[in-house]
Design an enzyme around this catalytic site. Sequence first.
Site, PDB file in Angstrom:
ATOM      1  N   LEU A  23       0.805  -1.225   0.000  1.00  0.00           N
ATOM      2  CA  LEU A  23       0.000   0.000   0.000  1.00  0.00           C
ATOM      3  C   LEU A  23       0.837   1.273   0.000  1.00  0.00           C
ATOM      4  O   LEU A  23       0.589   2.204   0.762  1.00  0.00           O
ATOM      5  CB  LEU A  23      -0.951  -0.008   1.195  1.00  0.00           C
ATOM      6  CG  LEU A  23      -2.067  -1.053   1.130  1.00  0.00           C
ATOM      7  CD1 LEU A  23      -2.845  -1.090   2.429  1.00  0.00           C
ATOM      8  CD2 LEU A  23      -2.990  -0.773  -0.054  1.00  0.00           C
TER       9      LEU A  23
ATOM     10  N   ARG B  77       2.644  -5.188   4.783  1.00  0.00           N
ATOM     11  CA  ARG B  77       3.487  -5.780   5.824  1.00  0.00           C
ATOM     12  C   ARG B  77       3.455  -4.940   7.096  1.00  0.00           C
ATOM     13  O   ARG B  77       3.416  -5.461   8.202  1.00  0.00           O
ATOM     14  CB  ARG B  77       4.925  -5.920   5.314  1.00  0.00           C
ATOM     15  CG  ARG B  77       5.858  -6.620   6.272  1.00  0.00           C
ATOM     16  CD  ARG B  77       7.231  -6.775   5.677  1.00  0.00           C
ATOM     17  NE  ARG B  77       7.842  -5.493   5.374  1.00  0.00           N
ATOM     18  CZ  ARG B  77       9.080  -5.346   4.900  1.00  0.00           C
ATOM     19  NH1 ARG B  77       9.820  -6.416   4.651  1.00  0.00           N
ATOM     20  NH2 ARG B  77       9.565  -4.146   4.649  1.00  0.00           N
TER      21      ARG B  77
ATOM     22  N   LYS C 284       8.609  -3.777  -3.902  1.00  0.00           N
ATOM     23  CA  LYS C 284       9.881  -3.494  -4.561  1.00  0.00           C
ATOM     24  C   LYS C 284      10.344  -4.681  -5.394  1.00  0.00           C
ATOM     25  O   LYS C 284      10.261  -5.834  -4.955  1.00  0.00           O
ATOM     26  CB  LYS C 284      10.938  -3.135  -3.514  1.00  0.00           C
ATOM     27  CG  LYS C 284      12.258  -2.675  -4.098  1.00  0.00           C
ATOM     28  CD  LYS C 284      13.226  -2.273  -2.999  1.00  0.00           C
ATOM     29  CE  LYS C 284      14.557  -1.815  -3.596  1.00  0.00           C
ATOM     30  NZ  LYS C 284      15.531  -1.433  -2.525  1.00  0.00           N
ATOM     31  N   ALA C 285      10.834  -4.403  -6.602  1.00  0.00           N
ATOM     32  CA  ALA C 285      11.276  -5.460  -7.511  1.00  0.00           C
ATOM     33  C   ALA C 285      12.439  -6.239  -6.912  1.00  0.00           C
ATOM     34  O   ALA C 285      13.193  -5.749  -6.080  1.00  0.00           O
ATOM     35  CB  ALA C 285      11.680  -4.860  -8.851  1.00  0.00           C
TER      36      ALA C 285
ATOM     37  N   ASN D 260       7.627  -2.807 -11.254  1.00  0.00           N
ATOM     38  CA  ASN D 260       8.574  -2.704 -12.371  1.00  0.00           C
ATOM     39  C   ASN D 260       9.630  -3.805 -12.270  1.00  0.00           C
ATOM     40  O   ASN D 260      10.809  -3.548 -12.046  1.00  0.00           O
ATOM     41  CB  ASN D 260       9.268  -1.335 -12.365  1.00  0.00           C
ATOM     42  CG  ASN D 260       8.482  -0.299 -13.134  1.00  0.00           C
ATOM     43  OD1 ASN D 260       7.718  -0.624 -14.038  1.00  0.00           O
ATOM     44  ND2 ASN D 260       8.649   0.967 -12.779  1.00  0.00           N
TER      45      ASN D 260
ATOM     46  N   SER E  28       1.621   1.857 -16.072  1.00  0.00           N
ATOM     47  CA  SER E  28       2.199   3.189 -16.254  1.00  0.00           C
ATOM     48  C   SER E  28       1.143   4.261 -16.081  1.00  0.00           C
ATOM     49  O   SER E  28      -0.012   4.087 -16.457  1.00  0.00           O
ATOM     50  CB  SER E  28       2.828   3.330 -17.640  1.00  0.00           C
ATOM     51  OG  SER E  28       3.347   4.637 -17.817  1.00  0.00           O
TER      52      SER E  28
ATOM     53  N   LYS F  69       6.750  -2.726 -20.839  1.00  0.00           N
ATOM     54  CA  LYS F  69       6.807  -1.609 -19.894  1.00  0.00           C
ATOM     55  C   LYS F  69       8.240  -1.087 -19.753  1.00  0.00           C
ATOM     56  O   LYS F  69       8.472   0.125 -19.628  1.00  0.00           O
ATOM     57  CB  LYS F  69       6.280  -2.065 -18.522  1.00  0.00           C
ATOM     58  CG  LYS F  69       6.397  -1.014 -17.403  1.00  0.00           C
ATOM     59  CD  LYS F  69       5.697   0.290 -17.757  1.00  0.00           C
ATOM     60  CE  LYS F  69       5.466   1.191 -16.556  1.00  0.00           C
ATOM     61  NZ  LYS F  69       6.599   1.463 -15.698  1.00  0.00           N
TER      62      LYS F  69
ATOM     63  N   HIS G 267       8.902   0.995 -22.724  1.00  0.00           N
ATOM     64  CA  HIS G 267       8.133   2.229 -22.500  1.00  0.00           C
ATOM     65  C   HIS G 267       8.945   3.194 -21.649  1.00  0.00           C
ATOM     66  O   HIS G 267       9.065   4.380 -21.960  1.00  0.00           O
ATOM     67  CB  HIS G 267       6.811   1.893 -21.806  1.00  0.00           C
ATOM     68  CG  HIS G 267       6.116   3.045 -21.156  1.00  0.00           C
ATOM     69  ND1 HIS G 267       6.543   3.595 -19.954  1.00  0.00           N
ATOM     70  CD2 HIS G 267       5.021   3.765 -21.513  1.00  0.00           C
ATOM     71  CE1 HIS G 267       5.756   4.594 -19.621  1.00  0.00           C
ATOM     72  NE2 HIS G 267       4.822   4.719 -20.539  1.00  0.00           N
ATOM     73  N   ASN G 268       9.522   2.688 -20.561  1.00  0.00           N
ATOM     74  CA  ASN G 268      10.302   3.549 -19.675  1.00  0.00           C
ATOM     75  C   ASN G 268      11.565   4.052 -20.354  1.00  0.00           C
ATOM     76  O   ASN G 268      12.004   5.177 -20.108  1.00  0.00           O
ATOM     77  CB  ASN G 268      10.656   2.792 -18.394  1.00  0.00           C
ATOM     78  CG  ASN G 268       9.478   2.678 -17.443  1.00  0.00           C
ATOM     79  OD1 ASN G 268       8.331   2.782 -17.851  1.00  0.00           O
ATOM     80  ND2 ASN G 268       9.757   2.455 -16.176  1.00  0.00           N
TER      81      ASN G 268
ATOM     82  N   GLU H 252      10.537   6.823 -22.435  1.00  0.00           N
ATOM     83  CA  GLU H 252      10.267   7.921 -21.499  1.00  0.00           C
ATOM     84  C   GLU H 252      11.566   8.648 -21.132  1.00  0.00           C
ATOM     85  O   GLU H 252      11.599   9.884 -21.083  1.00  0.00           O
ATOM     86  CB  GLU H 252       9.606   7.342 -20.251  1.00  0.00           C
ATOM     87  CG  GLU H 252       9.295   8.332 -19.149  1.00  0.00           C
ATOM     88  CD  GLU H 252       8.751   7.621 -17.916  1.00  0.00           C
ATOM     89  OE1 GLU H 252       9.256   7.879 -16.804  1.00  0.00           O
ATOM     90  OE2 GLU H 252       7.829   6.793 -18.063  1.00  0.00           O
TER      91      GLU H 252
ATOM     92  N   LYS I  47      15.620   4.462 -11.487  1.00  0.00           N
ATOM     93  CA  LYS I  47      15.277   3.259 -10.728  1.00  0.00           C
ATOM     94  C   LYS I  47      15.715   1.968 -11.407  1.00  0.00           C
ATOM     95  O   LYS I  47      15.451   0.889 -10.904  1.00  0.00           O
ATOM     96  CB  LYS I  47      13.774   3.234 -10.460  1.00  0.00           C
ATOM     97  CG  LYS I  47      13.314   4.338  -9.505  1.00  0.00           C
ATOM     98  CD  LYS I  47      11.842   4.196  -9.163  1.00  0.00           C
ATOM     99  CE  LYS I  47      11.416   5.243  -8.148  1.00  0.00           C
ATOM    100  NZ  LYS I  47       9.976   5.140  -7.813  1.00  0.00           N
TER     101      LYS I  47
END
Length: 474
Positions: free
Chosen positions: A11, A34, A76-77, A103, A129, A183, A186-187, A190, A260
Amino acid sequence: MSKSDFGLIGLAVMGQNLVLNVESRGFCVSVYNRTTSVTDAFIAGEAAGKNVEGYAELKDFVESLSTPRKIQIMVKAGGPVDALIESLLLLIDKGDLIIDGGNSLYTDTQRRSEYLEEKGILFVGAGVSGGEEGALKGPAIMPGGPLDSWRIIEPIFTAISAKVNGEACCRHMGQGGAGHYVKMVHNGIEYGDMQLICEAYNLFKAAGFTAEEQGEIFEEWNSGKLESYLIQITAKAFTMKDEETGQPLVELIMDRAGQKGTGRWTVLSATELGSVISTINAAVEARILSSWKEDRVEASAHLEGPTEFSSTLGKEDLKNKVRDALFASKIISYAQGMNMLRAASEAHGWGLNMGDIASVWRGGCIIRAQFLNNIKEAYEKAPDLKNLMLDDYFKGILNTNQAAWREVVAVAVSNGIPVPAFSASLAYYDSYRSARLPANLLQAQRDYFGAHTYERTDKPVGEFFHTEWPEVID
């Protein structure tokens, strides 16, 4: 108590906004984080009075969901995703669906998809995205994985995604890691888009344009062919004043950019594929160079260059030429990205549809732009289009704008203003349109020192030769 239609774990702001979006479309949602205090604050705050239930225990969260369970994780990836999947495997049943909406690196998604398939668990790696606003109001969603997995989540994803002309900005991309790969690219685009805009700003600033003037320029551009989300927010950024000093806020922000990882992943993947993404690569390198702030400040006291801006172009003429150079360079960035997607699709057997990808990117996402309609049309007209630059619409723009493009790069170089993305885009354009490049000499060099052989222009293709070159005496 009735079961929830959808569950989300993680969240942070993106996760919270996606939950509110899903709930607003008539679905009941269960959430888990968590840190229980985050869940409690969300339920008591933004989600108060809505069909959203929060849970302190993962087991209770899982049991609250209707079957087949649809659980989206927004963490987090990397390791955290794997750890959470292992925890869920102790609680869910065969036929349930896990969706990774972060991501993640596409190879991790591919691995997880295969791992979970062996256990009878469905899996979708979905690129999302649009930032915080998109997550709440309608993002672009790029799901990948087995078709059976996609069909389970399709009604919810289609409902919450952005819409353009009634079409949902959400299509199934392909198997395995295809969604996260799209994606990632895409980034990368970007990155290129943002760097090109920043170079336009830097040129204008050197030429004496005020922040207010630049805001007006970008607002004007957003009413024309350059209309896009990034141009729109750039125009608005120039209007912000610092409350303490009254100065334009953009001029008080440190010129040190972060990243990132998706841009770097794009460059690494392109290298593995043998795909050329020089505009995106220049943008990634520009961010890295920006992070060397202390080194740059020290170097500025030792390394010489022009000190005053000089150009025969008036402000209005410079504005128009930079506009044309920016548009041409943006086309190159997208062309490189689409070619990379095609190469990856062939390498992994994904069957990516370029027209579908352009359709998804038209709304909700960060790189949404008016000319994505033209990209969609280009690939619908010619699905096997070798390069976007060869489509009639884009070819016409590039041919018309290339003179101004060259002049802008020349003005920048003569004034010592770094424009790595403008320059890389133009070099790609010139290299691609050259029937002959100097690689013949390069092949001679390779054969000279390493006997790598070469082909000849006067012999059949595929026939290789080696020359006994003169010995070099040190």
